[in-house]
Scaffold this active site. Structure first.
Site, PDB file in Angstrom:
ATOM      1  N   PHE A 129       0.740  -1.109   0.032  1.00 43.30           N
ATOM      2  CA  PHE A 129       0.097  -0.048  -0.155  1.00 43.30           C
ATOM      3  C   PHE A 129       1.018   1.233  -0.181  1.00 43.30           C
ATOM      4  CE2 PHE A 129      -2.342  -3.173   2.368  1.00 43.30           C
ATOM      5  CZ  PHE A 129      -3.724  -3.324   0.930  1.00 43.30           C
ATOM      6  N   GLY A 234      -3.716   9.792 -11.579  1.00 48.65           N
ATOM      7  CA  GLY A 234      -3.264   9.053 -12.462  1.00 48.65           C
ATOM      8  C   GLY A 234      -2.034   8.038 -12.074  1.00 48.65           C
ATOM      9  N   CYS A 237      -0.240   2.745 -11.090  1.00 45.54           N
ATOM     10  CA  CYS A 237      -1.734   2.048 -10.069  1.00 45.54           C
ATOM     11  C   CYS A 237      -2.885   2.592 -10.250  1.00 45.54           C
ATOM     12  CB  CYS A 237      -1.200   2.244  -8.250  1.00 45.54           C
ATOM     13  SG  CYS A 237       0.508   1.972  -8.153  1.00 45.54           S
TER      14      CYS A 237
HETATM   15  C1  UGA Z   1      -1.800   4.559  -4.971  1.00 45.25           C
HETATM   16  C2  UGA Z   1      -2.020   4.174  -3.611  1.00 45.25           C
HETATM   17  O1  UGA Z   1      -2.649   5.532  -2.799  1.00 45.25           O
HETATM   18  C3  UGA Z   1      -1.581   3.188  -2.516  1.00 45.25           C
HETATM   19  O2  UGA Z   1      -1.393   3.352  -1.741  1.00 45.25           O
HETATM   20  C4  UGA Z   1      -1.545   2.019  -3.502  1.00 45.25           C
HETATM   21  O3  UGA Z   1      -0.510   0.964  -2.919  1.00 45.25           O
HETATM   22  C5  UGA Z   1      -0.102   2.618  -4.771  1.00 45.25           C
HETATM   23  O4  UGA Z   1      -1.408   3.656  -5.528  1.00 45.25           O
HETATM   24  C6  UGA Z   1       0.214   1.478  -5.828  1.00 45.25           C
HETATM   25  O5  UGA Z   1      -0.478   0.589  -5.873  1.00 45.25           O
HETATM   26  O6  UGA Z   1       1.240   0.983  -6.175  1.00 45.25           O
HETATM   27  P1  UGA Z   1       1.011   6.450  -5.585  1.00 45.25           P
HETATM   28  O7  UGA Z   1       0.385   5.726  -6.763  1.00 45.25           O
HETATM   29  O8  UGA Z   1       2.028   6.640  -5.323  1.00 45.25           O
HETATM   30  O9  UGA Z   1       0.064   5.683  -4.744  1.00 45.25           O
HETATM   31  O10 UGA Z   1      -0.338   7.666  -5.892  1.00 45.25           O
HETATM   32  P2  UGA Z   1      -1.192   8.534  -4.910  1.00 45.25           P
HETATM   33  O11 UGA Z   1       0.359   8.844  -3.986  1.00 45.25           O
HETATM   34  O12 UGA Z   1      -2.411   8.062  -4.971  1.00 45.25           O
HETATM   35  O13 UGA Z   1      -1.919   9.516  -5.976  1.00 45.25           O
HETATM   36  C7  UGA Z   1      -2.370   9.138  -7.640  1.00 45.25           C
HETATM   37  C8  UGA Z   1      -3.071   9.692  -8.000  1.00 45.25           C
HETATM   38  O14 UGA Z   1      -4.065  10.888  -7.261  1.00 45.25           O
HETATM   39  C9  UGA Z   1      -2.163  10.934  -8.391  1.00 45.25           C
HETATM   40  O15 UGA Z   1      -2.251  11.264  -9.433  1.00 45.25           O
HETATM   41  C10 UGA Z   1      -2.113  12.164  -7.195  1.00 45.25           C
HETATM   42  O16 UGA Z   1      -1.695  13.321  -7.950  1.00 45.25           O
HETATM   43  C11 UGA Z   1      -3.889  12.276  -7.475  1.00 45.25           C
HETATM   44  N1  UGA Z   1      -3.957  12.943  -5.496  1.00 45.25           N
HETATM   45  C12 UGA Z   1      -3.975  11.894  -4.661  1.00 45.25           C
HETATM   46  C13 UGA Z   1      -5.273  13.669  -6.416  1.00 45.25           C
HETATM   47  O17 UGA Z   1      -5.433  14.354  -7.213  1.00 45.25           O
HETATM   48  N2  UGA Z   1      -5.669  14.469  -5.035  1.00 45.25           N
HETATM   49  C14 UGA Z   1      -5.652  13.567  -3.538  1.00 45.25           C
HETATM   50  O18 UGA Z   1      -5.969  14.370  -2.750  1.00 45.25           O
HETATM   51  C15 UGA Z   1      -4.554  12.934  -3.658  1.00 45.25           C
END
Ligand code: UGA
Length: 410
Positions: A129, A234, A237
């Site tokens: 995670f 994006g 994941c």
């Molecule tokens: C995500 C999950 O959060 C992790 O728990 C999981 O382990 C991981 O995928 C995975 O499956 O390996 P990650 O892809 O690193 O992690 O990125 P996030 O921080 O979740 O962000 C994903 C997207 O959502 C990004 O584009 C980010 O900018 C966007 N985001 C995130 C938002 O637009 N608003 C937010 O409040 C949070």
């Protein structure tokens, strides 16, 4: 794992990656990981090799951490994990445990077991995670550790690896563990599409999404986390895992309409940002000059995979705009980075905004807050700032003589 005191060998088929790691060079930008790797190597608890067959013979646990990219039909492509299991299977020690870290569809523990062809080796599902950019902190302070196996003893032994962490450890069956991973990512993506949709409503009714999130977040059933509106979600994941879950459900006879909607709202969000840029350019993108600040899918990573910034840039190019971009992790002319042809990458944010009709902030890099907006205004030919991350202070942007349009900000 080495930091927790375990003896670890990292295996990869990519010799360049392994040689780099042996020299202490990390192939990715990840806060705090270089120190942790150096610590493990110096302590003699961590080494890297391409010789997987020789490396696994004395291992009690073998973690499979290979990619499971999206296949042509939306389902996860299991070929890497199958290949790894097939290659290593004959060489594993008796009573060793193969741990699935890769994100794999329900039933994959059985697929791996079939590839291993070993009755004396157990397979355990242990989804990860971690978030890119805070992976070290997430690993050391997890909200939970999930372990799924039909073999109770193997599950308990795997749980023991994490016993020094202060986290709930949940043991369940493999199908539930695999579903927890997909359901968690799908739910988080749902939160994001939901708040991006609410942001659209805020714009229509004259509300401010930041206050709306604060007001919602006080409700402990909702919470304030993971509700930052943006240009769409994006990364490596969410896009593939949401598609895969839609597919897993469909294969099992359930039409996951809600999750399809979540994906569709995200696609609309890219278009909503493009529309804002079009309006900023005076109604047409044909021949418009657009500056983009930030190309990675979020800040604190150098990962461009499925980045909203790249998606928006591609749509702008397709509509006839010329796009100049700056990102702190992308060197001008770096061919190894998946920047679309036609996007000109430059070395600083001010240079990117030079002669631009519209400036779009696409990644929430902290440094963008501190750029001198008066100089930006002088450098631009137009005056439109589209803040896809609600990063800038609208009052300061307007004080510099620029117009401001964020996401869901009245
Ligand atoms: C995500 C999950 O959060 C992790 O728990 C999981 O382990 C991981 O995928 C995975 O499956 O390996 P990650 O892809 O690193 O992690 O990125 P996030 O921080 O979740 O962000 C994903 C997207 O959502 C990004 O584009 C980010 O900018 C966007 N985001 C995130 C938002 O637009 N608003 C937010 O409040 C949070």
């Amino acid at each position: 794992m080495a930091h927790l005191g375990h003896d670890v060998v990292g295996i990869d088929i990519d010799a360049n990656k392994v040689e780099g790691l042996q020299r202490g060079e990390l192939p990715i930008l990840e806060h705090g990981l270089d120190e942790l790797v150096a610590e493990g190597v110096d302590a003699g608890r961590l080494r890297f090799t391409t010789d997987g067959v020789a490396a696994v013979v004395d291992r009690q646990f073998i973690f499979l951490c290979v990619p499971t990219p999206q296949g042509a039909d939306g389902a996860a492509d299991l070929s890497y994990i199958q290949e790894a299991a097939r290659t290593l299977g004959p060489h594993l020690a008796s009573d060793s445990v193969v741990v699935n870290k890769s994100t794999v569809p329900v039933g994959s523990a059985r697929v791996v077991a079939a590839e291993l062809r070993r009755d004396d080796v157990s397979v355990v599902s242990n989804p990860e995670f971690l978030r890119e950019g805070s992976a070290v902190a997430d690993f050391l302070n997890p909200d939970r550790v999930v372990i799924g196996s039909d073999d109770r003893a193997a599950a308990m032994a795997t749980a023991e690896l994490y016993s020094s962490l202060n986290a709930p450890i949940m043991i369940t069956d493999p199908a539930s563990a695999e579903t927890i991973k997909y359901a968690s990512n799908a739910f988080l993506a749902t939160k994001l599409s939901f708040i991006n949709a609410v942001a659209a409503v805020c714009e229509a009714v004259g509300a401010d999404v930041a206050d709306v999130v604060t007001g919602m977040g006080y409700d402990t059933r909702i919470g304030p986390e993971f509700l930052r509106p943006g240009p769409g979600w994006g990364g490596s994941c969410f896009p593939k895992d949401t598609q895969a879950m839609v597919r897993i459900a469909a294969d099992a006879g359930y039409d996951f309409g809600l999750l399809k909607g979540v994906v569709e709202v995200n696609d609309q969000q890219f278009d909503r940002v493009v529309d804002k840029i079009r309006r900023g350019a005076g109604g047409t993108l044909e021949g418009a000059t657009v500056a983009i600040w930030g190309l990675t899918f979020k800040a604190r990573t150098d990962d461009l995979r499925d980045s909203p910034a790249i998606e928006v840039a591609s749509r702008l190019l397709a509509a006839g705009a010329s796009v100049t971009a700056y990102d702190p992790t992308v060197e001008p002319g770096d061919e190894s980075k998946a920047v679309p042809d036609g996007v000109r990458v430059v070395g600083d944010p001010l240079q990117a905004s030079t002669d631009a009709a519209v400036l779009a902030v696409m990644t929430e890099w902290d440094q963008f807050r501190w750029v001198d907006l008066h100089r930006v205004a002088k450098a631009m030919t137009g005056d439109a700032v589209i803040d896809g991350r609600n990063l800038l202070n609208p009052t300061e942007v307007r004080a510099a003589g620029l117009s401001y349009d964020g996401i869901g900000r009245s």
